[in-house]
Design a protein around this motif. Structure first.
Motif, PDB file in Angstrom:
ATOM      1  N   LYS A  39      14.818   2.531  -5.539  1.00  0.00           N
ATOM      2  CA  LYS A  39      14.441   3.737  -4.517  1.00  0.00           C
ATOM      3  C   LYS A  39      15.385   4.675  -4.037  1.00  0.00           C
ATOM      4  O   LYS A  39      15.362   6.163  -4.267  1.00  0.00           O
ATOM      5  CB  LYS A  39      13.984   3.092  -3.319  1.00  0.00           C
ATOM      6  CG  LYS A  39      13.442   4.173  -2.160  1.00  0.00           C
ATOM      7  CD  LYS A  39      12.647   3.612  -1.043  1.00  0.00           C
ATOM      8  CE  LYS A  39      12.157   4.703  -0.001  1.00  0.00           C
ATOM      9  NZ  LYS A  39      13.175   5.707   0.533  1.00  0.00           N
ATOM     10  N   ARG A 155      16.978   1.786   3.830  1.00  0.00           N
ATOM     11  CA  ARG A 155      16.429   2.291   2.661  1.00  0.00           C
ATOM     12  C   ARG A 155      15.042   3.235   3.020  1.00  0.00           C
ATOM     13  O   ARG A 155      14.807   4.110   2.220  1.00  0.00           O
ATOM     14  CB  ARG A 155      16.160   1.410   1.388  1.00  0.00           C
ATOM     15  CG  ARG A 155      14.856   0.538   1.648  1.00  0.00           C
ATOM     16  CD  ARG A 155      14.743  -0.645   0.826  1.00  0.00           C
ATOM     17  NE  ARG A 155      14.386  -0.170  -0.647  1.00  0.00           N
ATOM     18  CZ  ARG A 155      13.349  -0.077  -1.102  1.00  0.00           C
ATOM     19  NH1 ARG A 155      12.248  -0.415  -0.317  1.00  0.00           N
ATOM     20  NH2 ARG A 155      13.288  -0.004  -2.494  1.00  0.00           N
ATOM     21  N   PHE A 156      14.615   3.037   4.253  1.00  0.00           N
ATOM     22  CA  PHE A 156      13.339   3.738   4.543  1.00  0.00           C
ATOM     23  C   PHE A 156      13.723   4.998   5.313  1.00  0.00           C
ATOM     24  O   PHE A 156      13.827   4.883   6.351  1.00  0.00           O
ATOM     25  CB  PHE A 156      12.296   2.815   5.181  1.00  0.00           C
ATOM     26  CG  PHE A 156      11.822   1.728   4.454  1.00  0.00           C
ATOM     27  CD1 PHE A 156      11.294   1.897   3.236  1.00  0.00           C
ATOM     28  CD2 PHE A 156      12.126   0.469   4.763  1.00  0.00           C
ATOM     29  CE1 PHE A 156      10.693   0.835   2.203  1.00  0.00           C
ATOM     30  CE2 PHE A 156      11.707  -0.547   3.865  1.00  0.00           C
ATOM     31  CZ  PHE A 156      11.058  -0.305   2.594  1.00  0.00           C
ATOM     32  N   TRP A 162       2.013   3.995   8.845  1.00  0.00           N
ATOM     33  CA  TRP A 162       1.508   2.872  10.103  1.00  0.00           C
ATOM     34  C   TRP A 162       2.693   2.504  10.935  1.00  0.00           C
ATOM     35  O   TRP A 162       2.632   2.077  11.728  1.00  0.00           O
ATOM     36  CB  TRP A 162       0.820   1.753   9.236  1.00  0.00           C
ATOM     37  CG  TRP A 162       1.249   0.459   8.685  1.00  0.00           C
ATOM     38  CD1 TRP A 162       2.424   0.657   7.671  1.00  0.00           C
ATOM     39  CD2 TRP A 162       0.989  -0.720   8.662  1.00  0.00           C
ATOM     40  NE1 TRP A 162       2.598  -0.693   7.137  1.00  0.00           N
ATOM     41  CE2 TRP A 162       1.828  -1.349   7.887  1.00  0.00           C
ATOM     42  CE3 TRP A 162       0.019  -1.573   9.433  1.00  0.00           C
ATOM     43  CZ2 TRP A 162       1.715  -2.801   7.550  1.00  0.00           C
ATOM     44  CZ3 TRP A 162      -0.046  -2.782   9.433  1.00  0.00           C
ATOM     45  CH2 TRP A 162       0.494  -3.574   8.616  1.00  0.00           C
ATOM     46  N   ASN A 199       1.422   7.538   2.410  1.00  0.00           N
ATOM     47  CA  ASN A 199       2.133   6.349   2.765  1.00  0.00           C
ATOM     48  C   ASN A 199       3.580   6.750   3.334  1.00  0.00           C
ATOM     49  O   ASN A 199       3.835   6.217   4.317  1.00  0.00           O
ATOM     50  CB  ASN A 199       2.452   5.717   1.256  1.00  0.00           C
ATOM     51  CG  ASN A 199       3.139   4.595   1.312  1.00  0.00           C
ATOM     52  OD1 ASN A 199       2.910   3.624   0.581  1.00  0.00           O
ATOM     53  ND2 ASN A 199       4.231   4.391   2.140  1.00  0.00           N
ATOM     54  N   GLN A 210      -1.831   4.838   3.899  1.00  0.00           N
ATOM     55  CA  GLN A 210      -1.427   3.404   4.293  1.00  0.00           C
ATOM     56  C   GLN A 210      -2.421   3.177   5.396  1.00  0.00           C
ATOM     57  O   GLN A 210      -3.206   3.936   5.816  1.00  0.00           O
ATOM     58  CB  GLN A 210       0.084   3.479   4.981  1.00  0.00           C
ATOM     59  CG  GLN A 210       1.076   2.758   4.199  1.00  0.00           C
ATOM     60  CD  GLN A 210       2.205   2.535   4.967  1.00  0.00           C
ATOM     61  OE1 GLN A 210       2.519   3.164   5.884  1.00  0.00           O
ATOM     62  NE2 GLN A 210       3.225   1.762   4.534  1.00  0.00           N
ATOM     63  N   GLU A 277       9.279   4.717  -6.675  1.00  0.00           N
ATOM     64  CA  GLU A 277      10.496   4.286  -6.220  1.00  0.00           C
ATOM     65  C   GLU A 277      10.792   2.852  -6.664  1.00  0.00           C
ATOM     66  O   GLU A 277      11.653   2.267  -6.228  1.00  0.00           O
ATOM     67  CB  GLU A 277      10.259   4.191  -4.631  1.00  0.00           C
ATOM     68  CG  GLU A 277       9.114   3.055  -4.145  1.00  0.00           C
ATOM     69  CD  GLU A 277       7.652   3.521  -4.395  1.00  0.00           C
ATOM     70  OE1 GLU A 277       7.307   4.496  -5.157  1.00  0.00           O
ATOM     71  OE2 GLU A 277       6.693   2.799  -3.793  1.00  0.00           O
ATOM     72  N   ALA A 306       0.381  -1.326  -2.174  1.00  0.00           N
ATOM     73  CA  ALA A 306       1.039  -0.686  -1.311  1.00  0.00           C
ATOM     74  C   ALA A 306       0.307   0.245  -0.292  1.00  0.00           C
ATOM     75  O   ALA A 306       0.697   0.368   0.930  1.00  0.00           O
ATOM     76  CB  ALA A 306       1.937   0.275  -2.032  1.00  0.00           C
ATOM     77  N   ASP A 311       2.649  -4.969   1.409  1.00  0.00           N
ATOM     78  CA  ASP A 311       2.981  -5.115  -0.138  1.00  0.00           C
ATOM     79  C   ASP A 311       4.254  -6.068   0.064  1.00  0.00           C
ATOM     80  O   ASP A 311       5.348  -5.598   0.488  1.00  0.00           O
ATOM     81  CB  ASP A 311       3.308  -3.788  -0.678  1.00  0.00           C
ATOM     82  CG  ASP A 311       4.085  -2.966   0.148  1.00  0.00           C
ATOM     83  OD1 ASP A 311       3.813  -2.857   1.501  1.00  0.00           O
ATOM     84  OD2 ASP A 311       4.797  -2.042  -0.025  1.00  0.00           O
TER      85      ASP A 311
HETATM   86  O1  LIG Z   1       8.576   0.188   6.698  1.00  0.00           O
HETATM   87  C1  LIG Z   1       8.182   0.898   5.758  1.00  0.00           C
HETATM   88  C2  LIG Z   1       7.358   0.091   4.680  1.00  0.00           C
HETATM   89  O2  LIG Z   1       8.029  -0.957   3.987  1.00  0.00           O
HETATM   90  C3  LIG Z   1       7.398  -1.443   2.807  1.00  0.00           C
HETATM   91  O3  LIG Z   1       6.760  -1.048   1.953  1.00  0.00           O
HETATM   92  C4  LIG Z   1       7.497   0.257   1.503  1.00  0.00           C
HETATM   93  O4  LIG Z   1       8.355  -0.088   0.487  1.00  0.00           O
HETATM   94  C5  LIG Z   1       7.739  -0.355  -0.918  1.00  0.00           C
HETATM   95  C6  LIG Z   1       8.914  -0.707  -1.884  1.00  0.00           C
HETATM   96  O5  LIG Z   1       9.859   0.338  -1.608  1.00  0.00           O
HETATM   97  C7  LIG Z   1       6.641   1.001  -1.355  1.00  0.00           C
HETATM   98  O6  LIG Z   1       6.451   0.942  -2.406  1.00  0.00           O
HETATM   99  C8  LIG Z   1       5.801   0.969  -0.197  1.00  0.00           C
HETATM  100  O7  LIG Z   1       4.918   2.053  -0.321  1.00  0.00           O
HETATM  101  C9  LIG Z   1       6.506   1.353   1.211  1.00  0.00           C
HETATM  102  O8  LIG Z   1       5.345   1.727   2.053  1.00  0.00           O
HETATM  103  C10 LIG Z   1       6.464  -2.335   3.759  1.00  0.00           C
HETATM  104  O9  LIG Z   1       5.589  -3.412   3.021  1.00  0.00           O
HETATM  105  C11 LIG Z   1       5.536  -1.347   4.457  1.00  0.00           C
HETATM  106  O10 LIG Z   1       4.394  -2.097   5.157  1.00  0.00           O
HETATM  107  C12 LIG Z   1       6.083  -0.559   5.350  1.00  0.00           C
HETATM  108  O11 LIG Z   1       5.252   0.351   6.021  1.00  0.00           O
END
Ligand SMILES: OC[C@H]1O[C@H](O[C@H]2O[C@H](CO)[C@@H](O)[C@H](O)[C@H]2O)[C@H](O)[C@@H](O)[C@@H]1O
Length: 564
Positions: A39, A155-156, A162, A199, A210, A277, A306, A311
């Protein structure tokens, strides 16, 4: 739903994303898989134009096909800003170190001091898009949102759909109404441009949404602030979002045993390639699939999963030890339909508030239809839970799918109890104490209740949305559902789960100095793991849920906060 994956709509990618994916794959070859986060590379902002960057990349030496570390480092430093440097820290204007009326029921001084620290984390997590993104959007995968947002953390780096609901619940406990409204307004701005809430706020997230909780955000903000103008402004966007979740790609018709047809929704991303990502990981997972079309179908399932927010999880796999058996678009999820039911109730309520009676009536009728669908398709009277419904053995292309009992998924997931949360807003179920008590018993004997809170499932697959992980949003929905019901026993179990969750968050914070994205509910104070990326800290929704629980249940002087 569209028939098969061949006819599925696919959003176009951008030249910047395609280039950053090649960079990501080259970086993996150089650095190796240990600690590699794909990512990072698609989040890098360009310092100069894409053409010049691509030329410089093409000129890099590649002895044996691999760029040497020093050349890669130099190239990254010369041509890119730091990941996240385009979403700059913003001072939330409504933040005060100890807001008036903050968590009035928290008496214990240790807990109060910790809650104030958690509250202060909003300052670390509040961001605004830099002016450079607005000036040159083509150099950034970050989307130019109009106002400040609160990000999950680590990383987010961008706002997530959501997650924002629980962040907002925490901000409301922190009396930060303007920041809460700003987050919702940013999400609304995405509906204005894309027709749905993405998302997350990145160009590579434009192919999916999401779990839809925007109406719930507006509802909670209105409940606390009484801001009718905000409701009025949000309503047209909520109507658009409702259409998105009921459009061809998301809609499935199921006929029940009485011959009634129900329109329900499933997750369905507009994408059939590796997720940018996580492209290097998705390509690796798909490598065992033989044909290009099998890979496309798999990538479509990955992106659709996702969209579910879960996910990844055995919930979506026909064989829980084989990741390539993801079948999310063939599953009608209990929680998604509960969220849309809530959206319909909220829209009916908002329309009534602003005097639009015909819209209100229409959505009240839609909510009744969804409520009937939830009862008919998902409710299992033997297990006394709501179960996901699988379309797997039949073609998804059928106009009408005939309901059959054995297509309910009898595996236990925390999502099987989410309709209880929504029913507390519609009052029917919650006035029915016997019904709540049945669901409560079923939860108590499910095996999900553990020392540190509610487990996501009972299968230990190594996926992050499975056992033994517990996630803040799942704790919150189940606890609030039980707490708002008419059953005394349910209320007391709700408080007990909240106490366990608060203790585990507190113990982990004292040990590590930070809040975590997920926890291992097998032991108090243990951090969660598994999944495709390193466990993250920060963390928006965990902070939000702790503050919301402390606001609701308080913490008496004499209750021990340390693990018992
Ligand atoms: O807290 C943020 C989100 O983190 C996870 O999902 C995210 O990461 C994935 C991999 O980088 C990406 O593909 C996905 O679309 C993202 O939302 C977590 O599983 C989510 O529930 C959460 O919203």
């Amino acid at each position: 739903a569209p028939c098969g994956d061949a006819s599925a709509p696919v959003k176009p990618t951008t030249p910047l994303i395609s280039f950053l994916e090649s960079l990501q794959s080259a970086a993996l070859a150089t650095l190796g898989p240990d600690g590699f986060d794909p990512k990072l590379y698609v989040d890098l902002p360009l310092k100069t134009d894409l053409a010049a960057t691509e030329e410089a990349f093409a000129r890099l030496p590649r002895p044996g096909g691999v760029i040497p570390v020093s050349d890669l480092d130099r190239f990254l430093g010369d041509y890119f800003g730091e990941a996240g440097s385009d979403l700059v820290h913003a001072e939330p204007e409504d933040f005060v170190a100890e807001p008036e009326g903050f968590l009035p029921k928290v008496e214990n001084p240790k807990v109060r001091a910790w809650a104030l620290e958690v509250h202060s984390l909003w300052k670390n997590l509040t961001r605004r898009v830099s002016d450079e993104v607005r000036r040159r959007p083509e150099r950034h995968t970050l989307l130019p949102l109009p106002g400040p947002v609160v990000v999950p953390g680590s990383r987010f780096r961008e706002v997530y759909y959501w997650d924002s609901y629980w962040i907002i619940r925490g901000l409301l406990a922190s009396k930060m109404y303007d920041t809460a409204k700003s987050i919702a307004n940013n999400l609304i701005s995405l509906i204005d441009i894309y027709g749905f809430v993405l998302n997350g706020a990145r160009t590579y997230y434009t192919n999916r949404s999401q779990p839809p909780l925007l109406s719930s955000m507006v509802f909670e903000i209105y409940r606390r602030s009484g801001d009718l103008a905000f409701v009025k402004k949000s309503l047209p966007s909520l109507l658009k979002e409702h259409s998105f979740w009921n459009s061809d790609i998301h809609k499935v018709i199921i006929q029940d045993l009485q011959g009634c047809k129900h329109s329900v929704s499933h997750y369905y991303a507009m994408w059939n390639k590796p997720r940018p990502e996580t492209a290097t990981i998705d390509e690796e997972s798909a490598s065992k699939l033989a044909s290009a079309s099998q890979k496309e179908i798999f990538y479509h399932q990955v992106a659709s999963t996702a969209e579910s927010g879960w996910d990844f999880s055995s919930r979506w796999m026909s064989n829980s030890s084989d990741f390539t058996t993801l079948a999310t678009t063939s599953i009608i999820p209990v929680d998604l339909n509960a969220f849309i039911y809530k959206m319909e109730l909220d829209i009916a309520f908002f329309a009534k508030l602003i005097g639009d009676n015909s819209t209100s009536e229409k959505f009240l009728a839609a909510s009744k239809a969804r409520q009937a669908a939830i009862k008919s398709i998902f409710w299992n009277s033997e297990m006394e839970q709501w179960l996901d419904y699988w379309l797997i053995s039949k073609s998804n292309c059928e106009e009408v799918n005939q309901w059959e009992a054995h297509y309910q998924n009898r595996n236990i997931f925390a999502s099987n109890f989410i309709p209880l949360w929504i029913e507390t807003y519609s009052t029917d179920l919650c006035k029915d104490g016997t019904m709540v008590e049945k669901v409560l018993k079923s939860l108590q004997s499910s095996g999900l209740l553990r020392v540190g809170g509610i487990a996501t499932s009972l299968s230990n697959t190594g996926q992050q949305w499975d056992f033994p992980n517990g996630w803040a949003p799942l704790q919150h929905m189940v606890v609030e559902g039980l707490a708002n019901s008419v059953s005394k026993e349910a209320k007391s179990v709700a408080e007990d789960i909240a106490i366990r969750w608060i203790r585990t968050n507190y113990a982990a914070y004292m040990k590590t100095g930070t809040m975590h994205e997920k926890y291992d509910v097998e032991a108090c104070g243990k951090i969660g793991g598994g999944g495709e990326y390193k466990p993250q800290t920060g963390f928006g929704w965990s902070n939000g849920v702790v503050l919301a629980f402390l606001e609701e249940f308080g913490w008496p002087h004499d209750r021990e906060i340390d693990c018992q």
